[in-house]
Scaffold this motif. Structure first.
Motif, mmCIF file in Angstrom:
data_model
loop_
_atom_site.group_PDB
_atom_site.id
_atom_site.type_symbol
_atom_site.label_atom_id
_atom_site.label_comp_id
_atom_site.label_asym_id
_atom_site.label_seq_id
_atom_site.Cartn_x
_atom_site.Cartn_y
_atom_site.Cartn_z
ATOM 1 N N LEU A 302 0.845 -1.186 0.000
ATOM 2 C CA LEU A 302 0.000 0.000 0.000
ATOM 3 C C LEU A 302 0.881 1.236 0.000
ATOM 4 O O LEU A 302 1.751 1.394 0.858
ATOM 5 N N LEU A 303 0.652 2.116 -0.964
ATOM 6 C CA LEU A 303 1.402 3.358 -1.114
ATOM 7 C C LEU A 303 0.469 4.535 -0.893
ATOM 8 O O LEU A 303 -0.743 4.425 -1.079
ATOM 9 N N GLU A 304 1.040 5.672 -0.527
ATOM 10 C CA GLU A 304 0.275 6.920 -0.464
ATOM 11 C C GLU A 304 0.961 7.951 -1.342
ATOM 12 O O GLU A 304 2.155 8.227 -1.178
ATOM 13 N N LEU A 305 0.227 8.499 -2.284
ATOM 14 C CA LEU A 305 0.787 9.488 -3.205
ATOM 15 C C LEU A 305 1.269 10.718 -2.451
ATOM 16 O O LEU A 305 0.783 11.043 -1.362
ATOM 17 N N SER A 306 2.201 11.437 -3.065
ATOM 18 C CA SER A 306 2.778 12.625 -2.441
ATOM 19 C C SER A 306 1.805 13.798 -2.417
ATOM 20 O O SER A 306 2.054 14.804 -1.748
ATOM 21 N N GLN A 307 0.707 13.699 -3.149
ATOM 22 C CA GLN A 307 -0.283 14.768 -3.170
ATOM 23 C C GLN A 307 -1.655 14.197 -3.498
ATOM 24 O O GLN A 307 -1.784 13.050 -3.944
ATOM 25 N N GLN A 308 -2.677 14.989 -3.262
ATOM 26 C CA GLN A 308 -4.035 14.595 -3.578
ATOM 27 C C GLN A 308 -4.246 14.573 -5.095
ATOM 28 O O GLN A 308 -3.561 15.283 -5.850
ATOM 29 N N ILE A 309 -5.197 13.763 -5.530
ATOM 30 C CA ILE A 309 -5.619 13.799 -6.926
ATOM 31 C C ILE A 309 -6.305 15.139 -7.181
ATOM 32 O O ILE A 309 -7.161 15.565 -6.391
ATOM 33 N N PRO A 310 -5.928 15.868 -8.239
ATOM 34 C CA PRO A 310 -6.604 17.142 -8.526
ATOM 35 C C PRO A 310 -8.118 16.963 -8.615
ATOM 36 O O PRO A 310 -8.614 15.983 -9.173
ATOM 37 N N THR A 311 -8.837 17.905 -8.060
ATOM 38 C CA THR A 311 -10.290 17.795 -7.978
ATOM 39 C C THR A 311 -10.971 17.845 -9.344
ATOM 40 O O THR A 311 -12.122 17.419 -9.474
ATOM 41 N N ASN A 312 -10.273 18.358 -10.345
ATOM 42 C CA ASN A 312 -10.887 18.441 -11.672
ATOM 43 C C ASN A 312 -10.617 17.194 -12.516
ATOM 44 O O ASN A 312 -10.907 17.173 -13.708
ATOM 45 N N LYS A 313 -10.055 16.136 -11.909
ATOM 46 C CA LYS A 313 -9.769 14.899 -12.625
ATOM 47 C C LYS A 313 -10.779 13.818 -12.240
ATOM 48 O O LYS A 313 -11.153 13.682 -11.083
ATOM 49 N N LEU A 314 -11.200 13.052 -13.250
ATOM 50 C CA LEU A 314 -12.098 11.929 -13.007
ATOM 51 C C LEU A 314 -11.315 10.827 -12.302
ATOM 52 O O LEU A 314 -10.305 10.351 -12.807
ATOM 53 N N MET A 315 -11.776 10.422 -11.124
ATOM 54 C CA MET A 315 -11.040 9.433 -10.346
ATOM 55 C C MET A 315 -12.018 8.531 -9.606
ATOM 56 O O MET A 315 -13.071 8.980 -9.144
ATOM 57 N N GLN A 316 -11.644 7.259 -9.471
ATOM 58 C CA GLN A 316 -12.417 6.289 -8.702
ATOM 59 C C GLN A 316 -11.521 5.681 -7.629
ATOM 60 O O GLN A 316 -10.483 5.086 -7.949
#
Length: 421
Positions: A302-316
């Motif tokens: 399990l990894l944690e990205l260095s930043q949040q996914i941008p809010t304007n990107k489609l993500m699941q």
């Protein structure tokens, strides 16, 4: 001259306003050397080129048969920075632009790792190919890390151009050192032959796959002598707070397989896919992560990205199911050998299987599923990709194959004996 300065200022204001809203890793925009104003005033300014020797590809291909992670890039050590390489151009208003052209014969793609990376506010870095059809950036002060490390997604071809813009108010404050150029010696070749015994299947043409495909990511990882590829998935947590967790395979990160990894130099490429008709979609990348936990007995990390996914990107943020229930059918989504996102489908229940521990430790009896895929091949680069049940929840990650003919040297498509931890 006034027109040039106003155009430059307006471009900067638009770019940084967009950045403050979205906090993206790449803020877009256009390198300033692309503008007519720049080209008209500096038409005689030539690029300084650095040609790097082609690495020993034949040797690398022989080494690949012993690797457990698919490798496609080779390191070329360098020492290139703003002071000893490239060329500075001073603009009429005192701002400056630095450019450097890097080329290496027969490269399939190029990227760089950088150390001592620091971009002051309002400065911008772009990287693009020679015909300007592929542009990465702009990178800004938002990309600074306390470690000083930086990397960008590869650009196809044997030439890249780095362009750094520095406004007069932060003159000579920017810095970075290109310590490695990564030379691509393999390239994914799309296989869309539907009549093949074991073909790759476009995820966006498969009715069994819905929203879960948006969470699957291609992961570029430092490996011995270069870079390699695995897959993974964004995964939800019980708080449902969109913490940017990524689930992948432990063997992609084991020190005895890939050495000591600089986690800042891992690239996560999202939405690297094409429509069902074959049109490439717009992808984006995030670099850097931390490893939260790893269990090599079932080949999961399990990894944690260095930043949040941008809010304007489609993500699941995909859900998961840790029950012992074996679904009547299942499917996996992955990036074989760095291809656009693919799907593999098993129309029957998985078989319980005791898989190996690639990291060298103990394994868990009956800790894996094994599938004899009905269609949609897996191969090198698929490791770490999620296996979904009929409720579209993750039940395992792709770990390996029992096919004795498979080696990372010749990662042919595999449909039988695919196991998941």
């Amino acid at each position: 001259m006034l027109k040039y300065n106003v155009t430059l200022l307006s471009t900067l204001l638009i770019i940084f306003y967009s950045l403050s809203i979205n906090a993206q890793t790449e803020i877009g925009g256009t390198p300033f050397s692309f503008t007519k104003e720049f080209q008209n005033q500096f038409v005689k300014e030539s690029l300084v080129a650095k040609t790097l020797q082609k690495p020993d590809v034949e040797k690398a291909l022989k080494e690949d048969q012993y690797l457990k992670v698919y490798r496609d890039g080779l390191n070329i050590p360098t020492n290139l920075n703003l002071n000893n390489s490239g060329k500075w151009i001073e603009l009429p208003n005192g701002d400056r632009i630095w450019r450097l052209k890097i080329t290496s014969p027969d490269a399939k793609f190029l990227t760089c790792t950088m150390t001592d990376f620091y971009l002051p506010d309002e400065s911008l870095l772009y990287i693009y190919n020679e015909d300007k059809s592929k542009v990465k950036g702009g990178y800004s002060s938002f990309n600074n890390k306390t470690s000083g490390n930086f990397i960008f997604s590869p650009i196809e071809g044997n030439t890249i151009i780095l362009e750094y813009y520095e406004p007069v108010q932060v003159n000579k404050l920017g810095k970075f050192n290109i310590d490695k150029v990564i030379y691509g010696y393999k390239v994914a070749e799309e296989n869309n032959n539907k009549n093949a015994v074991c073909a790759y299947e476009n995820v966006n043409c498969e009715s069994k796959v819905t929203y879960e495909r948006h969470g699957v990511v291609m992961i570029r990882i430092p490996v011995p002598g270069g870079t390699g590829l695995c897959s993974g998935s964004m995964i939800n947590n019980t708080n449902e707070d969109k913490t940017p967790y990524v689930l992948s395979a432990a063997h992609c990160f084991c020190p005895n397989i890939v050495g000591t990894i600089n986690l800042d130099n891992i690239i996560f490429d999202f939405n690297y896919a094409e429509s069902c008709s074959g049109t490439p979609l717009t992808s984006y990348s995030i670099t850097g992560c931390q490893q939260i936990v790893s269990d090599d007995s079932v080949d999961a990390t399990l990894l944690e990205l260095s930043q949040q996914i941008p809010t304007n990107k489609l993500m699941q943020y995909n859900g998961w199911d840790r029950s012992s229930t074996i679904p009547p059918n299942s499917h996996g989504v992955h990036h074989p050998v760095g291809m656009y996102k693919k799907v593999s489908v098993e129309n029957d229940p998985s078989t319980i299987y005791t898989g190996p521990n690639f990291c060298g430790g103990s394994t868990v009896t009956d800790g894996h599923f094994i599938n004899d895929l009905d269609y949609g091949a897996i191969t090198g680069g698929s490791s770490g990709s999620p296996l979904f049940n009929t409720a579209h929840r993750i039940i395992a990650v792709q770990s390996g194959t029992t096919d004795p003919a498979y080696t990372p040297l010749t990662p042919n498509p595999v449909c039988g004996g695919v196991f998941y931890g």
